[in-house]
Write a protein that holds these residues in place. Sequence first.
Motif, mmCIF file in Angstrom:
data_model
loop_
_atom_site.group_PDB
_atom_site.id
_atom_site.type_symbol
_atom_site.label_atom_id
_atom_site.label_comp_id
_atom_site.label_asym_id
_atom_site.label_seq_id
_atom_site.Cartn_x
_atom_site.Cartn_y
_atom_site.Cartn_z
ATOM 1 N N LEU A 140 0.842 -1.120 -0.010
ATOM 2 C CA LEU A 140 -0.025 0.198 0.078
ATOM 3 C C LEU A 140 0.987 1.024 0.165
ATOM 4 O O LEU A 140 1.412 1.603 1.003
ATOM 5 N N TYR A 141 1.262 1.773 -1.096
ATOM 6 C CA TYR A 141 2.084 2.840 -1.357
ATOM 7 C C TYR A 141 3.496 2.311 -0.816
ATOM 8 O O TYR A 141 3.732 1.227 -1.299
ATOM 9 N N ASN A 142 4.053 3.179 0.203
ATOM 10 C CA ASN A 142 5.331 2.410 0.619
ATOM 11 C C ASN A 142 5.181 1.743 1.869
ATOM 12 O O ASN A 142 6.101 1.279 2.474
ATOM 13 N N ALA A 143 3.816 1.381 2.250
ATOM 14 C CA ALA A 143 3.762 0.639 3.630
ATOM 15 C C ALA A 143 3.138 -0.691 3.268
ATOM 16 O O ALA A 143 3.108 -1.059 1.897
ATOM 17 N N MET A 144 2.768 -1.606 4.166
ATOM 18 C CA MET A 144 2.532 -2.912 3.855
ATOM 19 C C MET A 144 1.175 -3.069 4.762
ATOM 20 O O MET A 144 1.301 -2.740 5.906
ATOM 21 N N ALA A 145 0.166 -3.593 4.036
ATOM 22 C CA ALA A 145 -1.046 -4.063 4.856
ATOM 23 C C ALA A 145 -1.078 -5.389 5.014
ATOM 24 O O ALA A 145 -0.716 -6.368 4.179
ATOM 25 N N TYR A 146 -1.404 -6.116 6.101
ATOM 26 C CA TYR A 146 -1.547 -7.370 6.260
ATOM 27 C C TYR A 146 -2.980 -8.046 6.971
ATOM 28 O O TYR A 146 -3.563 -7.307 7.694
ATOM 29 N N HIS A 147 -3.708 -9.219 6.363
ATOM 30 C CA HIS A 147 -4.523 -9.570 6.802
ATOM 31 C C HIS A 147 -4.338 -11.001 7.583
ATOM 32 O O HIS A 147 -3.680 -11.601 6.719
ATOM 33 N N ARG A 148 -4.645 -11.284 8.576
ATOM 34 C CA ARG A 148 -4.200 -12.619 9.277
ATOM 35 C C ARG A 148 -5.406 -13.267 9.867
ATOM 36 O O ARG A 148 -6.122 -12.791 10.568
#
Lengths: 279, 644
Positions: A140-148
Amino acid sequence: MPSHKIISLFLLALTLAFVNPARGQDKPDIDSETETRASKYKDVKRKFWFNTYGNIRISKRLFWIAQTHLRFEETAGTPYVGQIGQIYNRHAIGYIYDKKTNFALGGVLRLNFNTDPDSDGPDLLPEYRIWHQYQFAMPLYNAMAYHRIRIEHRWSKSFGEEDEYIFRNRYRYMFRLKVPLNKPGLQPGALYIAPESEVILQSGKQVVDSPLEDVRLNATLGYIINPRLTVAGGFMYSFGQTLDDGSVYNQNYTFRIHLYFSPDLRKVKNKLPSVHFRD
Amino acid sequence: MFRLSLSISKAPGFRLFCCLVFFCNLGFAQQIYNGDYEILGVAGEATYTYRLKEGDTLKNGPFLFQHSSQNNLDPVAIKGSFKNDIPVGLWHYSSGNYVPQKEKEFVDFSFVTRLDGIKKAVEGSYYEGLPDSTWTITRDSIGDSKVSSNQFKSEITYKEGIPQLSFTIETTENLLIGRLLRNASAHDTWTLFTKDGINEIENWVFDNGVLREVRIRVNDSVEKVLSFNQDKQEDAELIYLDENYLTIMEFGLQKQDTTHVFDHGLSSLLKENATYQHQVETMMSDLGSPVKLAVMKVKVPRYDLSKEEEKNLTAITEHYEKSRSLAGIVLTDTQLILKKLTDQKVALLYNAVENIEQTYLKKLEKLNGYRKDEVIRFIKRDALIEGLWPSGLPPREVVGKDTSGLQVAYPVKTGLTYSRSTNKLQDVEDMAHFVESVLTEIQDDLGLSLKNLKPQKQVDTKEEALVQQAGQLKIRIDSLAPSQPDDLRKALLALKGRADQQLQQYALIDQDSLETKNRRAGELKICFAEQQELVDLLIQIPDEQEELKEAYTEEVYVIFTATIMDEQVKKHIINAYEKQVLPYLLKQVQEGLSCEEIQDWMTTYRNIQDRLLQLRNEDTRRLERKLKREDNPQEVLKLLGVAL
């Protein structure tokens, strides 16, 4: 995208979990109950967790998850770290499906210490779990999103003399962001902030009116020392229904320290015999 | 048979026939030339057919010129046809500048060197010497011996020498579309678009050849409008739209134009296009068949030169040319260059000339150029002078430097003066006269000094080469040093200082000991060449450091973040190199390497690079442990296995 489908299904299941058809049929009773019953929040319990997380690479696609958590909680005289509450050993074999997706299956041995000074029960009780987990990452842009998504099958026992081991299932969904603050991406030297929220639902014979076991809201600040080592620390507020009475809620403030390590046991290069060098 | 032909050949009629054939051949027969040929100083080979007419060579038929060979990286090719020396049909002009890639590739059992660079090409047809149909100019970027991208492309359609309707010029970022009237005059709005054709960046509004307005998009909401003075249109004249026109407009617009519209955008595309057209024109002119391609026309007001001004300009040119030659004599004199390192007087005078060149001659040269290009009569005189000297003519003082580089005022002897704030060419003439007088004074002064220098014919040429070599070395260092990291910059500047020092010591050698001087000149020649080589090697260090780092970097997939991160491996090796070995080596250069030490230093450096690349693939755990403890660079080198 298979991961999206799985996430959507899980979110649907999560929504359905809050809809209780049995209650719908007994509407008059609910009305009369709400007049007499109201949810109550217990006093906040203050805790401190020191968690280590290991992802040990053992082959191209497999890794060994080795986590040890030391969980402390307050006593009457000492906030946060007054006594040990649980020692947690979580192990599993993980499978890297692709760069953004991984799965894991394993077991947990949790040692529960009796923290109630008034209890006559045993000092220590083991708890056993089988767990499996599905994790999906999204840039996500320069970030990371996580679904766990984590599902646990749990055998636990309370400290009462009459208590027997009971079986419950837990359904956990966590959404987490990792946003680098001082670097263009998550890379060595990056300081990152990680807001996280997790919902833990449970089911089982003994779970009558307390499906919402825990809601955890975290804010964590982390630092990536190198690809093999990361440290993080943060604060968590959590609340959830008690098993005995769904109208009564636990509340916790928890300070957490995390250590993430990821050695690679595969490496054989650099171990070649030296040909030219004799030192 | 033989007898018969012999008897025929004796007949008087046949003899007459042969004579006729011979003379006809002499006058009209096509002949083929195939051999060396030179166009604008570029030597190559040409093949063409021609015939002789009244002693003149008339090219007639196909023409091919090529300047290319296996090792030539700047090929030129011209291909077309002539009819009685007049170009006809399709012509193709191309030139390139290429750099061979370092590595050769193995293709079909041979090694192939691929090239990178730029290729320029102009293509179009002539009809009886006049450009006709569509002419295309392209500049392509070449990578891996293939066209990697088109950097510039213009398309102009001519009809019997006159450009027609609309034309386009495009670059990687922009597209210019302009319109012309049937008489080649610029007309309507010429627009520079972004490449997607959506945004208009610049608009030039022409009306029958007259530029009325320039609108420039500064950002999404702001547009800058520059309007042109439209008076004096009765004295307007049609001229070609080329660099000169842009110069004229620039002068006319200088007060309004804070964005320097003529330095970029639409103007720069027109300039580049005109440059390529002029190149073809000069080549064809050199071939003896002049053509005119840059023929778009524009109207500009004329400000005729008065007789007085004509006289001023003539005088300025004379003073300028004299001054330029005087300055040239001083600045290129090898003995003076050497002498100025040790002799205070020579230093002051020599450096004063350098100062004059910078302060006065450069601008006078520009003015002289404008005069040659005949653009001055289209520029108001006050605008011309203000454009060249925005804060007035330079002050009447000349500054020199002593041998240590400190500024010292040169005592001007001449009584000539000029007014600094002016809008008249007369004052510029006075200034040019002043400059010439000062230079004459200096030359006279140096003449006296020169007499003191005993001419040494034998060493002269060697000295000249030496001074030139040191000059090149210093220029190269000056251009490279500022952009280098601190350590390297210091090393480079130390080399420059060393070259100066060596020249100074050389200049101090007694003039009588010719043999010593000669020998030292020879030694210094080799030394400077090695220093040049060392400079080349030093400036590669940052890139090579980067390469090493890359070699010692691995990509690691991190499951926690589900991202790939770079990981430095064998950190102690790279640390030892960066923190100890490299600073130690650079310190040696900074402290001054003797001529004999340079080669050894370079060998050590190269050995270290090779060794480090080797170590990447070896088991180095023990070495790393030892390196971690070691803080003596010489010991580190020993551990790495590199001999000092």
